[in-house]
Design a protein around this motif. Structure first.
Motif: not given
Length: 218
Positions: A6-22, A160-171
């Motif tokens: 569940w770590s990647p799923v919860s992290l995705s929700l967390e990142i999406a929630a924070v980015s959505s605020i901005f 669902g962001e993948f490409g930019a995240t992989l390049m800029f934030a890594g995996n």
């Protein structure tokens, strides 16, 4: 399933929630501004704002590296303030998600504000409402369906962001490994059962969000 499933799923929700605020805040403010102003070069500004929607994610990721990399003024300033570079951090994933999701929120908010009868806003101004009160108590409620739809769509795009995240934030597992990057890694390693489990989670979440948009628009 592994204990950290569940770590990647919860992290995705967390990142999406924070980015959505901005994204929601900026989308409403800029959408409102662009819906009520006319100036030379407006079409160019709007094209730039919508550009991440059509650019390949790898191009967005490359541009983020150029803008926020350690050799850029912005990157050096961030590193000086926070004592670490922004690349390959949790915040890098937030920035990447926000950039690619912003056009959806902006376009929806702008369309919603353009659909408001200007006479209603004019009457509120005559009655003494300032710009802040006009936006908060008149414009946003009247455009709420478009704003809510845009917010959900931008959240889903950030999720669902993948490409930019992989390049800029890594995996990096537990730090920047979101569900999309985890799915990619699972497929690449031949673990199809794990990939299907993560795909099922993402499909279920996306389906529910689109269902909510349908309810809102009705």
């Amino acid at each position: 399933m592994p204990p950290d499933f569940w770590s990647p799923v919860s992290l995705s929700l967390e990142i999406a929630a924070v980015s959505s605020i901005f994204v929601i805040s900026l989308g409403i403010l800029i959408g409102r501004l662009m819906s009520r102003t006319r100036f030379k070069g407006k079409v160019i500004i709007e094209t730039i704002l919508l550009l991440p929607l059509v650019l390949p994610p790898t191009v967005v990721g490359f541009l983020l590296i150029v803008v926020f990399g350690r050799n850029s003024p912005a990157g050096q300033w961030i590193e000086w303030i926070f004592r670490q570079p922004v690349m390959f951090t949790w915040w890098a994933a937030v920035i990447a998600s926000a950039v690619v999701a912003f056009p959806l929120m902006y376009q929806s908010a702008k369309t919603g504000f353009e659909g408001i009868d200007t006479d209603i806003e004019g009457a509120a101004l005559v009655d003494g409402a300032g710009n802040a009160k006009l936006l908060w108590f008149i414009s946003i409620p009247l455009a709420q369906k478009a704003i809510i739809s845009g917010a959900i769509l931008s959240f889903a795009r950030a999720l669902g962001e993948f490409g930019a995240t992989l390049m800029f934030a890594g995996n990096i597992p537990g730090k920047t490994q979101t569900a999309p990057t985890a799915i990619y890694l699972a497929i690449d390693s031949g673990n199809m059962q794990l990939a299907w489990a993560w795909v099922g989670c993402m499909v279920g979440i996306s389906f529910l969000m689109l269902l909510v948009i349908g309810w809102v628009r009705d």
